[in-house]
Design a protein around this motif. Structure first.
Motif, PDB file in Angstrom:
ATOM      1  N   THR A   1      21.898  29.900   7.124  1.00 22.83           N
ATOM      2  CA  THR A   1      22.244  28.658   7.811  1.00 22.83           C
ATOM      3  C   THR A   1      21.770  27.448   7.027  1.00 22.83           C
ATOM      4  OG1 THR A   1      20.212  28.926   9.109  1.00 22.83           O
ATOM      5  CG2 THR A   1      22.261  29.691  10.117  1.00 22.83           C
ATOM      6  N   GLY A   2      22.365  26.300   7.330  1.00 20.37           N
ATOM      7  CA  GLY A   2      22.089  25.095   6.575  1.00 20.37           C
ATOM      8  C   GLY A   2      20.920  24.309   7.106  1.00 20.37           C
ATOM      9  N   ALA A   3      20.832  23.068   6.663  1.00 22.96           N
ATOM     10  CA  ALA A   3      19.713  22.218   7.052  1.00 22.96           C
ATOM     11  C   ALA A   3      19.845  21.828   8.504  1.00 22.96           C
ATOM     12  CB  ALA A   3      19.710  20.981   6.169  1.00 22.96           C
TER      13      ALA A   3
ATOM     14  N   ASN B   1      25.000  25.562  11.440  1.00 16.92           N
ATOM     15  CA  ASN B   1      24.202  26.474  12.250  1.00 16.92           C
ATOM     16  C   ASN B   1      25.032  27.285  13.244  1.00 16.92           C
ATOM     17  OD1 ASN B   1      21.632  25.627  11.141  1.00 16.92           O
ATOM     18  ND2 ASN B   1      21.937  23.721  12.258  1.00 16.92           N
ATOM     19  N   ASP B   2      26.324  27.474  12.932  1.00 14.84           N
ATOM     20  CA  ASP B   2      27.197  28.304  13.764  1.00 14.84           C
ATOM     21  C   ASP B   2      27.952  29.265  12.854  1.00 14.84           C
ATOM     22  OD1 ASP B   2      27.067  26.948  16.556  1.00 14.84           O
ATOM     23  OD2 ASP B   2      27.436  25.292  15.170  1.00 14.84           O
TER      24      ASP B   2
ATOM     25  N   LEU C   1      22.116  28.337  15.649  1.00 15.35           N
ATOM     26  CA  LEU C   1      21.125  29.173  14.979  1.00 15.35           C
ATOM     27  C   LEU C   1      20.030  28.339  14.320  1.00 15.35           C
ATOM     28  CD1 LEU C   1      23.625  31.685  13.361  1.00 15.35           C
ATOM     29  CD2 LEU C   1      22.316  31.963  15.466  1.00 15.35           C
ATOM     30  N   MET C   2      18.928  28.985  14.048  1.00 15.24           N
ATOM     31  CA  MET C   2      17.803  28.331  13.395  1.00 15.24           C
ATOM     32  C   MET C   2      18.202  27.907  11.972  1.00 15.24           C
ATOM     33  SD  MET C   2      14.003  29.917  12.745  1.00 15.24           S
ATOM     34  CE  MET C   2      13.904  30.356  14.488  1.00 15.24           C
ATOM     35  N   PRO C   3      17.921  26.675  11.585  1.00 12.43           N
ATOM     36  CA  PRO C   3      18.304  26.214  10.241  1.00 12.43           C
ATOM     37  C   PRO C   3      17.577  26.970   9.133  1.00 12.43           C
ATOM     38  CG  PRO C   3      17.778  24.371  11.698  1.00 12.43           C
ATOM     39  CD  PRO C   3      17.318  25.622  12.386  1.00 12.43           C
ATOM     40  N   LYS C   4      18.216  26.990   7.975  1.00 15.46           N
ATOM     41  CA  LYS C   4      17.639  27.551   6.744  1.00 15.46           C
ATOM     42  C   LYS C   4      17.078  28.951   6.963  1.00 15.46           C
ATOM     43  CE  LYS C   4      16.534  23.022   4.774  1.00 15.46           C
ATOM     44  NZ  LYS C   4      15.485  22.157   4.174  1.00 15.46           N
TER      45      LYS C   4
END
Length: 217
Positions: free
Chosen positions: A215-217, A29-30, A72-75
């Motif tokens: 972004t990821g989980a 998330n970065d 950041l917001m995931p997914k």
């Protein structure tokens, strides 16, 4: 001849072309962004849809080439682009503020952006005649300066208050204002007690490529 060509590049925004933007994940998330090319102030923008509304993330001075967008917001998809920023700036004002800490209880009614009455604006922002004139800086207290100026631009994207703190190599953007504003109160940072300030009527140049990551989980 070289000076003439450089002036034309500044006014037309052509010097913003050729900027190459790249991005990579530092963590799920970065996102780390990096760019090269161009030698002007640039604005980094992001959106969560490719054709969606872009939001200003950061104004980068000419010497900056990296930025990290954290937590950041995931997914979520993120799209990024850079746009060069150009326009005529006023002559700098060298200011020294008195010692003292920021007082939250002080009257700051003078600070919000305003449009003061004045002569009609009639110069395209790509013209040197659109340069802000009659710039005045009134020290309101130990951490506050009120700027006023004559708005000579007819089609600016807005105004920038730029600052170069004592010992700094470059100006950076301290405030971003709407078109037609010609009065604004800046609350300064501790390192800006002694600094040079200027006002710029600005417009955007050519955008960079768009980069996209999720972004990821």
């Amino acid at each position: 001849m070289l000076r003439v060509l450089l002036a034309l590049l500044l006014l037309t925004g052509c010097s913003g072309g050729g900027t190459s933007l790249s991005a990579k994940m530092l963590s799920p998330n970065d996102i780390a962004l990096e760019w090269r090319g161009g030698s002007t102030t640039r604005v980094l923008e992001f959106a969560t849809e490719r054709e969606g509304a872009y939001t200003v993330l950061h104004f980068a001075p000419p010497g900056q080439t990296t930025f990290t967008h954290p937590d950041l917001m995931p997914k979520t998809p993120f799209y990024y682009r850079l746009r060069s920023v150009h326009g005529p700036a006023s002559a700098p004002l060298d200011l020294a503020l008195p010692p003292g800490e920021f007082d939250e209880t002080a009257d700051h009614s003078w600070a919000p952006p305003q449009t003061l009455p004045g002569a009609p604006r009639k110069h395209p922002v790509r013209s040197e005649a659109a340069q802000p004139t009659d710039v005045r800086a009134t020290v309101m207290h130990a951490n506050g300066i009120r700027f006023t100026w004559t708005d000579n631009a007819s089609d600016e994207a807005g105004y920038l208050i730029e600052v170069r703190a004592a010992g700094a190599a470059e100006y950076r953007v301290a405030a971003v204002l709407d078109p037609d504003v010609n009065s604004f109160g800046l609350i300064t940072l501790p390192e800006e007690k002694v600094a040079a300030y200027r006002v710029r009527a600005y417009f955007y140049g050519s955008p960079s490529n768009i980069v996209h990551l999720v972004t990821g989980a």
